[in-house]
Enzyme design. Structure first.
Site, PDB file in Angstrom:
ATOM      1  N   LEU A  10       6.898  -4.820  -2.992  1.00 47.51           N
ATOM      2  CA  LEU A  10       6.677  -4.746  -1.544  1.00 47.51           C
ATOM      3  C   LEU A  10       7.263  -3.489  -0.906  1.00 47.51           C
ATOM      4  O   LEU A  10       7.804  -3.538   0.190  1.00 47.51           O
ATOM      5  CB  LEU A  10       7.224  -6.009  -0.866  1.00 47.51           C
ATOM      6  CG  LEU A  10       6.542  -7.309  -1.330  1.00 47.51           C
ATOM      7  CD1 LEU A  10       7.277  -8.532  -0.777  1.00 47.51           C
ATOM      8  CD2 LEU A  10       5.074  -7.345  -0.914  1.00 47.51           C
ATOM      9  N   VAL A  74       3.764  -1.384  -7.961  1.00 54.23           N
ATOM     10  CA  VAL A  74       5.044  -0.702  -8.142  1.00 54.23           C
ATOM     11  C   VAL A  74       4.778   0.693  -8.692  1.00 54.23           C
ATOM     12  O   VAL A  74       3.631   1.050  -8.971  1.00 54.23           O
ATOM     13  CB  VAL A  74       6.001  -1.496  -9.082  1.00 54.23           C
ATOM     14  CG1 VAL A  74       6.305  -2.866  -8.509  1.00 54.23           C
ATOM     15  CG2 VAL A  74       5.446  -1.607 -10.488  1.00 54.23           C
ATOM     16  N   ALA A  76       4.127   3.865 -10.894  1.00 58.08           N
ATOM     17  CA  ALA A  76       3.415   3.994 -12.164  1.00 58.08           C
ATOM     18  C   ALA A  76       4.404   4.276 -13.290  1.00 58.08           C
ATOM     19  O   ALA A  76       5.501   4.760 -13.062  1.00 58.08           O
ATOM     20  CB  ALA A  76       2.394   5.132 -12.064  1.00 58.08           C
ATOM     21  N   SER A 128      -6.769   3.823  -2.539  1.00 58.44           N
ATOM     22  CA  SER A 128      -6.500   5.047  -1.792  1.00 58.44           C
ATOM     23  C   SER A 128      -6.528   4.799  -0.297  1.00 58.44           C
ATOM     24  O   SER A 128      -7.278   3.968   0.194  1.00 58.44           O
ATOM     25  CB  SER A 128      -7.529   6.129  -2.115  1.00 58.44           C
ATOM     26  OG  SER A 128      -7.247   7.274  -1.324  1.00 58.44           O
ATOM     27  N   LYS A 182      -9.864   6.924  -9.762  1.00 61.74           N
ATOM     28  CA  LYS A 182      -8.825   7.182  -8.754  1.00 61.74           C
ATOM     29  C   LYS A 182      -8.085   8.482  -9.066  1.00 61.74           C
ATOM     30  O   LYS A 182      -7.740   9.262  -8.169  1.00 61.74           O
ATOM     31  CB  LYS A 182      -7.827   6.017  -8.683  1.00 61.74           C
ATOM     32  CG  LYS A 182      -6.627   6.277  -7.757  1.00 61.74           C
ATOM     33  CD  LYS A 182      -7.082   6.517  -6.338  1.00 61.74           C
ATOM     34  CE  LYS A 182      -6.079   6.831  -5.266  1.00 61.74           C
ATOM     35  NZ  LYS A 182      -4.744   7.163  -5.456  1.00 61.74           N
ATOM     36  N   HIS A 185     -10.254  11.259  -8.003  1.00 62.41           N
ATOM     37  CA  HIS A 185     -10.175  11.268  -6.528  1.00 62.41           C
ATOM     38  C   HIS A 185      -8.957  12.081  -6.086  1.00 62.41           C
ATOM     39  O   HIS A 185      -9.041  12.938  -5.210  1.00 62.41           O
ATOM     40  CB  HIS A 185     -10.080   9.832  -6.004  1.00 62.41           C
ATOM     41  CG  HIS A 185      -9.605   9.711  -4.590  1.00 62.41           C
ATOM     42  ND1 HIS A 185      -8.269   9.872  -4.240  1.00 62.41           N
ATOM     43  CD2 HIS A 185     -10.259   9.474  -3.433  1.00 62.41           C
ATOM     44  CE1 HIS A 185      -8.144   9.736  -2.928  1.00 62.41           C
ATOM     45  NE2 HIS A 185      -9.324   9.488  -2.417  1.00 62.41           N
ATOM     46  N   ASN A 186      -7.825  11.815  -6.713  1.00 64.73           N
ATOM     47  CA  ASN A 186      -6.615  12.545  -6.342  1.00 64.73           C
ATOM     48  C   ASN A 186      -6.707  14.024  -6.697  1.00 64.73           C
ATOM     49  O   ASN A 186      -6.203  14.871  -5.973  1.00 64.73           O
ATOM     50  CB  ASN A 186      -5.388  11.915  -7.018  1.00 64.73           C
ATOM     51  CG  ASN A 186      -4.916  10.672  -6.284  1.00 64.73           C
ATOM     52  OD1 ASN A 186      -5.710   9.987  -5.648  1.00 64.73           O
ATOM     53  ND2 ASN A 186      -3.639  10.373  -6.374  1.00 64.73           N
ATOM     54  N   GLU A 189      -8.530  15.508  -4.071  1.00 66.35           N
ATOM     55  CA  GLU A 189      -7.594  15.558  -2.922  1.00 66.35           C
ATOM     56  C   GLU A 189      -6.706  16.813  -3.013  1.00 66.35           C
ATOM     57  O   GLU A 189      -6.498  17.510  -2.009  1.00 66.35           O
ATOM     58  CB  GLU A 189      -6.765  14.267  -2.949  1.00 66.35           C
ATOM     59  CG  GLU A 189      -5.611  14.170  -1.981  1.00 66.35           C
ATOM     60  CD  GLU A 189      -4.802  12.876  -2.224  1.00 66.35           C
ATOM     61  OE1 GLU A 189      -5.392  11.785  -2.258  1.00 66.35           O
ATOM     62  OE2 GLU A 189      -3.564  12.969  -2.394  1.00 66.35           O
ATOM     63  N   TYR A 190      -6.224  17.117  -4.210  1.00 65.49           N
ATOM     64  CA  TYR A 190      -5.413  18.322  -4.399  1.00 65.49           C
ATOM     65  C   TYR A 190      -6.223  19.574  -4.039  1.00 65.49           C
ATOM     66  O   TYR A 190      -5.735  20.478  -3.361  1.00 65.49           O
ATOM     67  CB  TYR A 190      -4.967  18.455  -5.861  1.00 65.49           C
ATOM     68  CG  TYR A 190      -3.701  17.733  -6.266  1.00 65.49           C
ATOM     69  CD1 TYR A 190      -3.499  16.391  -5.953  1.00 65.49           C
ATOM     70  CD2 TYR A 190      -2.710  18.384  -6.994  1.00 65.49           C
ATOM     71  CE1 TYR A 190      -2.358  15.723  -6.375  1.00 65.49           C
ATOM     72  CE2 TYR A 190      -1.556  17.724  -7.421  1.00 65.49           C
ATOM     73  CZ  TYR A 190      -1.387  16.391  -7.107  1.00 65.49           C
ATOM     74  OH  TYR A 190      -0.254  15.751  -7.527  1.00 65.49           O
ATOM     75  N   LYS A 260       3.165  14.095  -7.847  1.00 71.22           N
ATOM     76  CA  LYS A 260       3.621  12.946  -8.631  1.00 71.22           C
ATOM     77  C   LYS A 260       2.870  12.789  -9.946  1.00 71.22           C
ATOM     78  O   LYS A 260       3.228  11.951 -10.751  1.00 71.22           O
ATOM     79  CB  LYS A 260       3.514  11.672  -7.798  1.00 71.22           C
ATOM     80  CG  LYS A 260       4.608  11.619  -6.723  1.00 71.22           C
ATOM     81  CD  LYS A 260       4.828  10.223  -6.188  1.00 71.22           C
ATOM     82  CE  LYS A 260       3.796   9.865  -5.162  1.00 71.22           C
ATOM     83  NZ  LYS A 260       3.986  10.594  -3.896  1.00 71.22           N
TER      84      LYS A 260
HETATM   85  C1  6PG Z   1      -4.198   8.134  -1.927  1.00 74.02           C
HETATM   86  C2  6PG Z   1      -3.205   9.184  -2.305  1.00 74.02           C
HETATM   87  C3  6PG Z   1      -1.992   8.519  -2.878  1.00 74.02           C
HETATM   88  C4  6PG Z   1      -0.766   9.416  -2.948  1.00 74.02           C
HETATM   89  C5  6PG Z   1      -0.981  10.652  -3.755  1.00 74.02           C
HETATM   90  C6  6PG Z   1       0.074  11.680  -3.517  1.00 74.02           C
HETATM   91  O1  6PG Z   1      -5.298   8.220  -2.442  1.00 74.02           O
HETATM   92  O2  6PG Z   1      -3.875   7.275  -1.116  1.00 74.02           O
HETATM   93  O3  6PG Z   1      -3.758  10.017  -3.270  1.00 74.02           O
HETATM   94  O4  6PG Z   1      -2.338   7.967  -4.104  1.00 74.02           O
HETATM   95  O5  6PG Z   1      -0.350   9.744  -1.674  1.00 74.02           O
HETATM   96  O6  6PG Z   1      -0.974  10.267  -5.079  1.00 74.02           O
HETATM   97  O7  6PG Z   1       0.133  12.448  -4.645  1.00 74.02           O
HETATM   98  P1  6PG Z   1       1.125  13.636  -4.844  1.00 74.02           P
HETATM   99  O8  6PG Z   1       2.500  13.130  -4.529  1.00 74.02           O
HETATM  100  O9  6PG Z   1       0.950  13.975  -6.274  1.00 74.02           O
HETATM  101  O10 6PG Z   1       0.686  14.686  -3.893  1.00 74.02           O
END
Ligand code: 6PG
Length: 476
Positions: A10, A74, A76, A128, A182, A185-186, A189-190, A260
């Site tokens: 939580l 929790v 990863a 996400s 996912k 997806h990240n 996002e990067y 991360k």
């Molecule tokens: C999401 C984000 C989430 C997280 C990132 C941050 O989809 O909601 O991607 O999973 O905020 O993993 O990743 P970094 O710390 O690697 O930037």
């Protein structure tokens, strides 16, 4: 037992996901390793729905109706394994364990196999949307069996974001498909964030705009085809003034970007799959460079940090950067979708690319107006060789091409690093090139290592006798 689902873990994401589930009318058992987080959740938000507070894992498991559905949220890696190890002995056949963290998909494969031996279902599920999404509707990417999906479906569709009446969740595919998607997806996002950062840098250093003005530019862009969550919050972050110093917030933040792991995993996987995700890779490396503060200081001392000056027309330049951003963004998504396709083929996941674009339209961090166009592109042609060649995106890239080149050239002349812009443009030019200098690389490989080459004019595998009479041997 009266809960229809349980959630353990939580922290912010887990707490908000639990509240979302409760608000949608599902009775949810809640648990946390340290009880305080559980009690504070129920005290603060207990009236939002039907929570069953539990202190021990035994109590938690007993509170959930069989066959159970249990969500773990929790960190990863080892923390997830620790919870699974404690939980599994308490479960009964046919229970479902859902890992909603940002797990590496290899871990998901391993965990699913281990739980299958105990007749338990394991679902690796990407979630996400950050804190806000978890509470009000995330994009949810579950893998695992069709059976598990059918059982989880009512809860997941009720808590996911919705766009035009369609929930932002679907069964991504079996096994680790959900966590793989996912992860990509990240990665996107990067890339998206790096492109935004490069845009900001150029507007400030070359365009001469102040952060507040750049915020305004992003606000305007958000009214056009760049409309997206990340563009929207960029405007917010750039408009923010630091309370202590009165300086623009962006000027008081240390310029070392953290990570991360999901971006790095995306690149590692792409290398294994042989998919060039250059935008994502450059974005990941750019974060890495930013963190090398000692090297940066030494280089700045050696070379100075001065930038060359170029005169640009401000409004024209702003528009050129917008075009470069859009085109590079198309490349980043094209590469990400290529990777999903390759991962799906490699693992027999049968992931529907159009469905992925559909469930990313809302809830997730990369949600964007532009995903509707990707949905259309795959609806039009499921076996599209690249998003770049879809007629809509091809037109968009053609329209922006001159500006894109101008921005990358200007950045190089001035000395502003734009690895994502530049590598995306290089990728585009490489893809459309009729002859690549890879031919010379093949020649070199054959020269020093007899690695052989193919010929343009006939089939076969050839080697030239470089140390001999330069005659060619057919080795096929
Ligand atoms: C999401 C984000 C989430 C997280 C990132 C941050 O989809 O909601 O991607 O999973 O905020 O993993 O990743 P970094 O710390 O690697 O930037």
């Amino acid at each position: 037992a009266r809960a229809t689902i349980g959630l353990t873990g939580l922290a912010v994401m887990g707490r908000n996901l639990a509240r979302n589930i409760a608000r949608q009318g599902h009775t949810i058992a809640v648990h946390n390793r340290t009880t305080e987080k559980m009690t504070s959740l129920v005290e603060q938000f207990g009236d939002e729905g039907d929570f069953v507070p539990t202190e021990t894992l035994e109590e938690f498991v007993a509170a959930i109706e069989r066959p159970r559905a249990i969500v773990i949220m929790v960190k990863a890696g080892a923390p997830t394994d620790a919870v699974i190890d404690e939980l599994v002995p308490l479960l009964d056949p046919d229970d479902i364990v859902v890992d909603a963290g940002n797990a590496h998909y290899d871990d998901t494969v391993r965990r699913e196999a281990a739980l299958a031996e105990k007749d338990l279902h394991f679902v690796g599920m990407g979630v996400s949307g950050g804190e806000e999404g978890a509470l009000n509707g995330p994009s949810i990417m579950p893998g695992g069996s069709e059976h598990a999906w059918e059982r989880l479906r009512p809860v997941l569709t009720s808590i996911a974001a919705e766009v035009d009446g369609t929930p932002c969740t679907t069964h991504v595919g079996p096994g680790a498909a959900g966590h793989f998607v996912k992860m990509v997806h990240n990665g996107i996002e990067y890339a998206d964030m790096q492109l935004i950062a490069e845009s900001y840098d150029l507007l400030r250093t070359v365009g001469g705009l102040e952060p507040a003005e750049i915020s305004q530019v992003f606000r305007e862009w958000n009214d056009g085809d760049l409309e997206s969550f990340l563009i929207d919050i960029t405007a917010d972050v750039l408009a923010h003034t630091d309370g202590d110093t009165g300086a623009p917030f962006v000027d008081v933040v240390r310029d070392a970007a953290e990570q991360k792991g999901t971006g790095r995993w995306t690149v590692q996987s792409a290398l294994d799959l042989g998919v060039p995700v250059t935008g994502i890779a450059e974005a990941t490396f750019a974060r890495s460079i930013s963190g090398h503060t000692e090297q940066r200081a030494a280089a700045a001392q050696t070379f100075g940090s001065d930038l060359a000056r170029v005169e640009v027309d401000r409004d024209t330049f702003v528009d050129q950067v917008r075009a470069a951003l859009y085109a590079s963004k198309v490349v980043a998504y094209a590469q990400g979708f290529d990777q999903i396709k390759a991962g799906s083929e490699e693992n027999d996941w049968d992931v529907d690319l159009g469905d992925m674009a559909t469930i990313w339209r809302g809830g997730c961090i990369i949600r964007a107006q532009f995903l509707n166009r990707i949905v259309d592109a795959y609806a039009e042609r499921a076996d599209l060789p690249s998003l770049l060649v879809d007629p809509y995106f091809a037109d968009a890239v053609r329209d922006g091409l001159e500006a894109w080149r101008e921005v990358v050239a200007t950045a190089a002349r001035v000395g502003v690093p734009t690895p994502a812009f530049a590598s995306s443009l290089a990728y585009f030019d490489a893809l459309r090139r009729d002859r690549l200098p890879a031919a010379l690389i093949q020649g070199l490989r054959d020269n020093f290592g007899a690695h052989t080459y193919g010929r343009t004019d006939r089939e076969g595998t050839f080697h030239t006798l470089w140390a001999g009479d330069l005659s060619e041997e057919d080795q096929s």
